[in-house]
Design a protein around this motif. Structure first.
Motif, short mmCIF file in Angstrom:
data_model
loop_
_atom_site.label_atom_id
_atom_site.label_comp_id
_atom_site.label_asym_id
_atom_site.label_seq_id
_atom_site.Cartn_x
_atom_site.Cartn_y
_atom_site.Cartn_z
N LEU A 17 0.77 -1.10 -0.20
CA LEU A 17 0.12 0.10 -0.04
C LEU A 17 0.96 1.29 -0.13
N TYR A 18 0.59 2.36 -0.87
CA TYR A 18 1.12 3.32 -1.02
C TYR A 18 0.56 4.36 -0.25
N ALA A 19 1.30 5.62 -0.09
CA ALA A 19 0.53 6.67 0.88
C ALA A 19 -0.78 7.08 0.44
N GLU A 20 -1.01 7.16 -0.85
CA GLU A 20 -2.13 7.61 -1.51
C GLU A 20 -3.26 6.50 -1.45
N GLN A 21 -2.99 5.44 -1.17
CA GLN A 21 -3.90 4.50 -0.71
C GLN A 21 -4.50 4.24 0.58
N ILE A 22 -3.87 4.70 1.48
CA ILE A 22 -4.03 4.66 2.90
C ILE A 22 -5.37 5.29 3.27
N VAL A 23 -6.25 4.60 4.05
CA VAL A 23 -7.59 5.07 4.16
C VAL A 23 -7.58 5.45 5.66
N PRO A 24 -8.13 6.79 6.21
CA PRO A 24 -7.98 7.15 7.42
C PRO A 24 -9.23 6.23 8.04
N GLN A 25 -8.68 6.18 9.50
CA GLN A 25 -9.81 5.59 10.35
C GLN A 25 -10.56 6.51 11.06
N HIS A 26 -11.66 6.26 11.55
CA HIS A 26 -12.43 6.84 12.48
C HIS A 26 -11.88 6.67 13.85
N GLY A 27 -11.77 7.99 14.68
CA GLY A 27 -11.20 7.95 15.85
C GLY A 27 -12.06 9.04 16.79
N ILE A 28 -11.54 8.91 17.88
CA ILE A 28 -12.02 9.86 19.17
C ILE A 28 -10.83 10.70 19.73
N LEU A 29 -11.15 12.08 19.49
CA LEU A 29 -10.14 13.03 20.12
C LEU A 29 -8.52 12.68 19.44
N GLY A 30 -8.68 12.26 18.15
CA GLY A 30 -7.43 12.13 17.60
C GLY A 30 -6.69 10.62 17.69
N PHE A 31 -7.49 9.89 18.55
CA PHE A 31 -6.92 8.37 18.51
C PHE A 31 -7.99 7.50 18.30
N THR A 32 -7.51 6.15 17.93
CA THR A 32 -8.42 5.01 17.67
C THR A 32 -8.94 4.56 18.83
N LEU A 33 -10.26 3.80 18.81
CA LEU A 33 -10.77 3.22 19.94
C LEU A 33 -9.60 2.36 20.83
N ARG A 34 -8.94 1.58 20.13
CA ARG A 34 -7.65 0.81 20.91
C ARG A 34 -6.64 1.65 21.64
N GLU A 35 -6.16 2.56 20.70
CA GLU A 35 -5.45 3.61 21.68
C GLU A 35 -5.84 4.37 22.68
N LEU A 36 -7.29 4.92 22.63
CA LEU A 36 -7.93 5.47 23.89
C LEU A 36 -8.09 4.45 24.87
N LEU A 37 -8.40 3.27 24.66
CA LEU A 37 -8.41 2.39 25.72
C LEU A 37 -7.13 1.98 26.34
N ILE A 38 -6.21 1.95 25.67
CA ILE A 38 -4.90 2.01 26.27
C ILE A 38 -4.54 3.14 27.21
N VAL A 39 -4.69 4.24 26.83
CA VAL A 39 -4.29 5.54 27.68
C VAL A 39 -5.08 5.40 28.80
N ILE A 40 -6.55 5.13 28.81
CA ILE A 40 -7.16 5.05 30.04
C ILE A 40 -6.72 3.90 30.97
N ALA A 41 -6.36 2.84 30.46
CA ALA A 41 -5.86 1.68 31.24
C ALA A 41 -4.55 2.04 31.90
N TRP A 42 -3.68 2.75 31.18
CA TRP A 42 -2.32 3.09 31.79
C TRP A 42 -2.64 4.00 32.65
#
Length: 355
Positions: A17-42
């Motif tokens: 996949l090249y840069a122009e083929q990358i599709v952005p993900q839906h997120g919350i406050l600039g983070f994905t759902l997984r990243e946001l859960l990691i920050v809260i647990a930490w």
């Protein structure tokens, strides 16, 4: 216009996949759902770590026990910091050694979980012993949060809803320390070269056999054995019984004359492709294919194509107007060298003409 990623990008057989083929993900406050859960647990783990481990015994928190906080709290804090930094500064720290940010986070959270599991086991083992029992809710809470962080990193690619974080990413070549190891071959000692016997020059008074006999070191205990060796060597030399001078051997017969019956000058007629028996081998080495040598080569792309650096950013372009020098073929990508000395990776190697 929908920004949902097409399913073909998330297939197991997706290509580069090249840069122009990358599709952005839906997120919350600039983070994905997984990243946001990691920050809260930490964050919860960090807050709980300031409570005393065993309040009944008057013990302080883990921060009062020397460097015991380094593995259970310090490593997870560094991993969470890198995950947050990756969103605010994509060009910042991308690796820790040869590990990516997600790989380092998986290792850090797993180490913390093992530490708190050990403390929990020690606490539960003490409950089975007679006497006063000490129970710490801090240890249990830290273990639960550490296991949640392991679930969000190590097992995240298998959990629906958060595994999309690892799909549809820009594929780059691995760090050099993460590449497969080179094969190991046993170390062989070089065989000692055979020492050829020195020929006897014409006119020498002393033959080679006699020189060998004189070179033997004699011990007092081995006189009889040494005499036998010298006598055997001297028997091979012919002497005239009257003058006691060495007789020259008769003219030697060539191998071809000997094969013809021993008469000099009677060499048989041999074919042009005749090979003497002593020169033949069990296998014909000339027919063995030579191993393929991996060497740089020239490549011509039918269309304009980007050459990327190790971070996946476009470095320069090659096209049908000029040949490009490929210094290494890595199977799915070429390592290309520009005229100005820059080196990058060409992932799209379809329909490449090799020169």
């Amino acid at each position: 216009m929908s920004t949902d990623a097409p399913e073909e990008l998330f297939s197991e057989d997706d290509g580069v996949l090249y840069a122009e083929q990358i599709v952005p993900q839906h997120g919350i406050l600039g983070f994905t759902l997984r990243e946001l859960l990691i920050v809260i647990a930490w964050a919860l783990m960090l807050v709980v770590s300031f409570f005393p481990l065993y309040a009944e015994l008057g013990a302080g928190s883990i921060w009062n026990q020397g460097i015991s906080w380094l593995l259970p709290v310090g490593l997870p804090t560094a991993a969470a910091f890198l995950l947050v930094l990756r969103r605010f500064s994509p060009e910042g720290i991308r690796r820790v050694g040869s590990l990516g940010v997600d790989q380092f986070a998986s290792v850090a959270f797993a180490v913390a979980a093992v530490y708190w599991a050990d403390r929990t086991w020690a606490m539960l083992s003490a409950v089975l012993l007679p006497g006063d029992h000490v129970f710490s809710w801090v240890v249990i809470a830290e273990l639960v949060l550490a296991l949640a962080l392991v679930l969000l990193t190590v097992f995240a690619p298998f959990i629906p809803g958060i595994r999309d974080d690892f799909r549809g990413r820009l594929i780059t070549l691995a760090h050099r320390n993460a590449n497969p190891a080179r094969p190991v071959a046993p170390h062989t000692r070089p065989e000692p070269a055979a020492v050829a016997a020195a020929p006897v020059a014409p006119g020498d008074d002393e033959p080679a056999d006699r020189t060998r006999a004189n070179a033997i070191t004699l011990d007092d205990d081995d006189d009889d054995e040494a005499d036998a060796v010298i006598a055997e060597l001297l028997d091979d030399v012919d002497f005239d019984e009257v003058t006691h001078e060495r007789e020259e051997p008769a003219a030697s017969i060539s191998l071809t004359d000997h094969a013809a019956g021993g008469e000099p000058g009677s060499s048989p007629q041999l074919d042009d492709d005749y090979v003497p028996g002593y020169a033949r081998t069990a296998t014909d080495q000339s027919d063995a294919p030579e191993p393929e040598q991996l060497q740089p080569f020239w490549a011509l792309a039918p269309t304009e194509r980007d050459v990327f650096d190790e971070r996946g950013e476009p470095l320069f372009r090659i096209g049908p107007d000029a040949w490009a020098l490929v210094i290494e073929d890595r199977g799915g990508a070429y390592v290309v060298r520009h005229d100005d000395g820059r080196i990058g990776f060409l992932h799209d190697i379809a329909d490449i003409t090799k020169g």
